[in-house]
Design a protein around this motif. Structure first.
Motif, PDB file in Angstrom:
ATOM      1  N   LYS A   1       1.056  -1.226  -0.020  1.00 13.42           N
ATOM      2  CA  LYS A   1      -0.009   0.002  -0.104  1.00 13.42           C
ATOM      3  C   LYS A   1       0.852   1.226  -0.072  1.00 13.42           C
ATOM      4  CE  LYS A   1      -4.065  -2.050   2.159  1.00 13.42           C
ATOM      5  NZ  LYS A   1      -4.715  -2.009   3.619  1.00 13.42           N
ATOM      6  N   ALA A   2       2.008   1.179   0.596  1.00 13.74           N
ATOM      7  CA  ALA A   2       2.726   2.218   0.725  1.00 13.74           C
ATOM      8  C   ALA A   2       3.478   2.554  -0.607  1.00 13.74           C
ATOM      9  CB  ALA A   2       4.009   2.091   1.823  1.00 13.74           C
ATOM     10  N   LEU A   3       3.855   1.558  -1.222  1.00  7.73           N
ATOM     11  CA  LEU A   3       4.529   1.454  -2.465  1.00  7.73           C
ATOM     12  C   LEU A   3       3.534   2.038  -3.546  1.00  7.73           C
ATOM     13  CD1 LEU A   3       6.745   1.151  -4.369  1.00  7.73           C
ATOM     14  CD2 LEU A   3       6.283  -1.287  -4.809  1.00  7.73           C
ATOM     15  N   GLU A   4       2.363   1.401  -3.524  1.00  6.16           N
ATOM     16  CA  GLU A   4       1.167   2.025  -4.357  1.00  6.16           C
ATOM     17  C   GLU A   4       0.933   3.461  -4.199  1.00  6.16           C
ATOM     18  OE1 GLU A   4      -2.180   1.917  -7.026  1.00  6.16           O
ATOM     19  OE2 GLU A   4      -0.387   0.407  -6.789  1.00  6.16           O
ATOM     20  N   ALA A   5       0.764   4.059  -3.071  1.00 10.84           N
ATOM     21  CA  ALA A   5       0.617   5.445  -2.858  1.00 10.84           C
ATOM     22  C   ALA A   5       1.665   6.492  -3.489  1.00 10.84           C
ATOM     23  CB  ALA A   5       0.435   5.530  -1.127  1.00 10.84           C
ATOM     24  N   ILE A   6       2.803   5.977  -3.545  1.00  6.88           N
ATOM     25  CA  ILE A   6       3.873   6.794  -4.168  1.00  6.88           C
ATOM     26  C   ILE A   6       4.221   6.514  -5.500  1.00  6.88           C
ATOM     27  CG2 ILE A   6       4.919   7.432  -1.926  1.00  6.88           C
ATOM     28  CD1 ILE A   6       7.194   5.779  -2.927  1.00  6.88           C
ATOM     29  N   SER A   7       3.587   5.282  -5.934  1.00 10.08           N
ATOM     30  CA  SER A   7       4.184   4.837  -7.235  1.00 10.08           C
ATOM     31  C   SER A   7       2.759   3.900  -7.814  1.00 10.08           C
ATOM     32  CB  SER A   7       5.480   4.052  -7.309  1.00 10.08           C
ATOM     33  OG  SER A   7       5.832   3.798  -8.607  1.00 10.08           O
ATOM     34  N   PRO A   8       1.848   4.493  -8.146  1.00 10.48           N
ATOM     35  CA  PRO A   8       0.608   3.466  -8.563  1.00 10.48           C
ATOM     36  C   PRO A   8       0.508   2.806  -9.585  1.00 10.48           C
ATOM     37  CG  PRO A   8       0.196   6.442  -8.104  1.00 10.48           C
ATOM     38  CD  PRO A   8       1.451   6.140  -8.221  1.00 10.48           C
ATOM     39  N   ASN A   9       1.666   3.104 -10.508  1.00 11.14           N
ATOM     40  CA  ASN A   9       1.810   2.401 -11.669  1.00 11.14           C
ATOM     41  C   ASN A   9       3.180   1.745 -11.891  1.00 11.14           C
ATOM     42  OD1 ASN A   9      -0.952   2.871 -12.868  1.00 11.14           O
ATOM     43  ND2 ASN A   9       0.009   4.753 -13.242  1.00 11.14           N
TER      44      ASN A   9
END
Length: 537
Positions: A242-250
């Motif tokens: 979720k942390a990675l998705e928040a700053i790098s959605p794609n």
């Protein structure tokens, strides 16, 4: 003849000794004769007028302390006669203009970097191994030993050979042939991180660590990562994702995840990790350097082991370099909030938006409150080494440290773990601890870190080149194995700040292009310390 004193700002009522001064010396300075009252070591401060107890001490044009007792004109400032004091700031009071440096000669310059799918450009190409929890540190260390022995060139190690000869009882006199291995991949580095977090403490610590580690995956210097989880810890895989998705959605970078409690024995897990990671590393090795504009550089600004010359030579050099980079469309990151204490008003007035100014003040006040609640204070920030070399109050240290940020507008203010998205000067909330702050700036996207020091600090980073900049030539000569750029010529009056900044920017381009390797990288100084959001000055 070298000058003996320098006053940094016209409104200052103290000057800095550029050389050792003896009691009784009479120095002609700014139209008056200054009689030195007591011995003054180079880098320390001398009073330009008589002070009474409680009088304000001004340096860099700001309040940096108050006299705790009477100080005679010509006497040295010490921790006994000066105490920390800084101006109180509550809001933005003005908008400070910016004199943009001329960067015409740099506009068409490029560096050779690694282009990522999200538009960022790396100065390195790293496959990164790290754990979500400290329970996996041993497995990371096992993998490090395996991969480094099989993939990386092993240099001759004179100290290991010395010990080997001593073990052989010849007192180090017999030459021992060094072991040699070949470098399997020539376009990818393999790096490893361990840490003491991920479980225990409070849940917010794990969430903060997740954001930091996600920032390392997002950093343009990273091609991909192998991540180890135990399974039962606070920092769950889904929290990291979720942390990675928040700053790098794609996110398109390969991230290989392994959970030990789901995989059986250590042998079974390591076998899978080695096979899969090797294939991914082999693929990442195909990424080649390509030209990129200097606007793709994101430079972290750090200082550690500072001395009384840092705010006169090395830090202002970084400041002008930062301004040049910002003028070219690049990004600079100024961190270490305890070392911005005393210069808040200038930084607030440089914020381009009111909400950014308010966020900066809110973060500073919350940080300082947490320190006071723990029974300490920002006034405890200068280290013994700082004090010994002339930085006797936190505000004095801060006023010099802030020079790293130059004079450009502040476009954004970020809390710890937030990722840089706006080109220009960004303020990032971190402690002043060298490694914690450097670790944080890289987690926020810095693909180069400039690190000034007056005493000598070996700090490096696993994924981002750290360029060491000395404030004085004596340090550069004494610790030549860790210093990359020497700004001592500024102190000697042989170069201007602007001339040193030109040299600095070219060095950055060379390191970013891989044509020069920073000393910290040569030494494999791979420091990584997350900030556990308690008290850390």
């Amino acid at each position: 003849m070298q000058k003996k004193l320098i006053k940094v700002h016209p409104t200052d009522n103290v000057a800095v000794a550029l050389v050792n001064l003896k009691a009784g010396d009479v120095i002609a300075f700014e139209g008056q004769d200054i009689k030195v009252i007591s011995d003054v070591k180079a880098k320390h401060k001398i009073a330009m007028n008589d002070f009474g107890a409680g009088d304000r001490i001004m340096m860099y044009g700001v309040l940096v302390g108050k006299a705790s007792e009477a100080i005679a004109k010509g006497d040295v400032l010490t921790t006994e006669n000066v105490k920390h004091q800084s101006a109180k700031v509550t809001q933005k009071t003005d908008t400070i203009g910016w004199s943009v440096p001329n960067v015409d000669k740099w506009k068409d310059k490029t560096f050779m970097g690694y282009h990522r799918e999200d538009g960022q450009v790396g100065t390195a190409n790293v496959w990164l191994f790290f754990p979500l929890v400290f329970c996996e540190n041993r497995n990371i260390e096992l993998l490090k030993d395996i991969f480094e022995k099989e993939l990386l060139t092993q240099k001759s190690n004179s100290h290991r050979m010395l010990l080997r000869s001593l073990v052989n009882e010849d007192n180090g006199t017999t030459a021992v042939e060094p072991e040699q291995t070949t470098n399997v991949f020539d376009n990818i580095e393999v790096k490893f991180i361990t840490h003491p977090g991920g479980c225990g403490g409070i849940r917010q610590d794990s969430e903060s660590l997740a954001r930091l580690l996600a920032g390392y995956v997002k950093n343009p210097n990273v091609a991909g990562a192998t991540v180890l989880s135990l399974g039962c810890q606070n920092l769950q895989i889904d929290i990291f994702n979720k942390a990675l998705e928040a700053i790098s959605p794609n996110n398109k970078k390969p991230v290989l995840m392994y959970e030990q409690q789901q995989m059986g024995t250590v042998d079974e897990m390591l076998t899978a990790i080695i096979k899969n990671s090797f294939e991914a590393i082999k693929e990442a090795n195909n990424i080649q350097r390509q030209p990129a504009p200097l606007s793709k550089l994101k430079v972290g600004l750090e200082c550690g082991g500072s001395d009384g010359f840092s705010g006169i030579s090395a830090n202002p050099t970084l400041g002008y370099t930062s301004d040049m980079l910002v003028a070219l469309g690049g990004t600079a990151i100024l961190a270490e909030f305890p070392e911005l204490c005393g210069v808040e008003q200038e930084l607030v007035n440089r914020c381009v938006e009111e909400d950014k100014a308010n966020k900066f003040l809110s973060l500073m006040q919350a940080f300082e409150k947490s320190v006071v609640d723990a029974g300490s204070g920002f006034d405890m920030n200068p280290s013994p080494g700082n004090i010994k070399d002339g930085l006797i109050t936190d505000a004095m240290k801060s006023a010099g440290a802030a020079k790293k940020g130059g004079t450009s507008p502040v476009v954004d203010v970020l809390d710890y773990g937030e990722y840089v998205t706006n080109p220009g000067l960004n303020l990032l909330c971190t402690p002043g601890n060298d490694v914690e702050s450097t670790t944080a700036m890289v987690g926020s996207g810095a693909n180069i870190v400039l690190f000034t020091t007056g005493l000598g600090t070996p700090t490096g980073n696993p994924i981002t080149p750290v360029i060491k900049v000395s404030s004085n030539s004596e340090l550069a000569a004494k610790m030549s194995d860790i210093i990359d750029v020497d700004t001592g010529d500024v102190i000697k009056g042989e170069k201007t700040i602007e001339e040193m900044a030109e040299t600095m920017l070219q060095y950055i381009v060379d390191v970013a292009s891989g044509t020069i390797k920073s000393k910290a990288s040569i030494l494999n100084q791979d420091d990584f310390i997350p900030w556990k959001r308690g008290v850390s000055l």
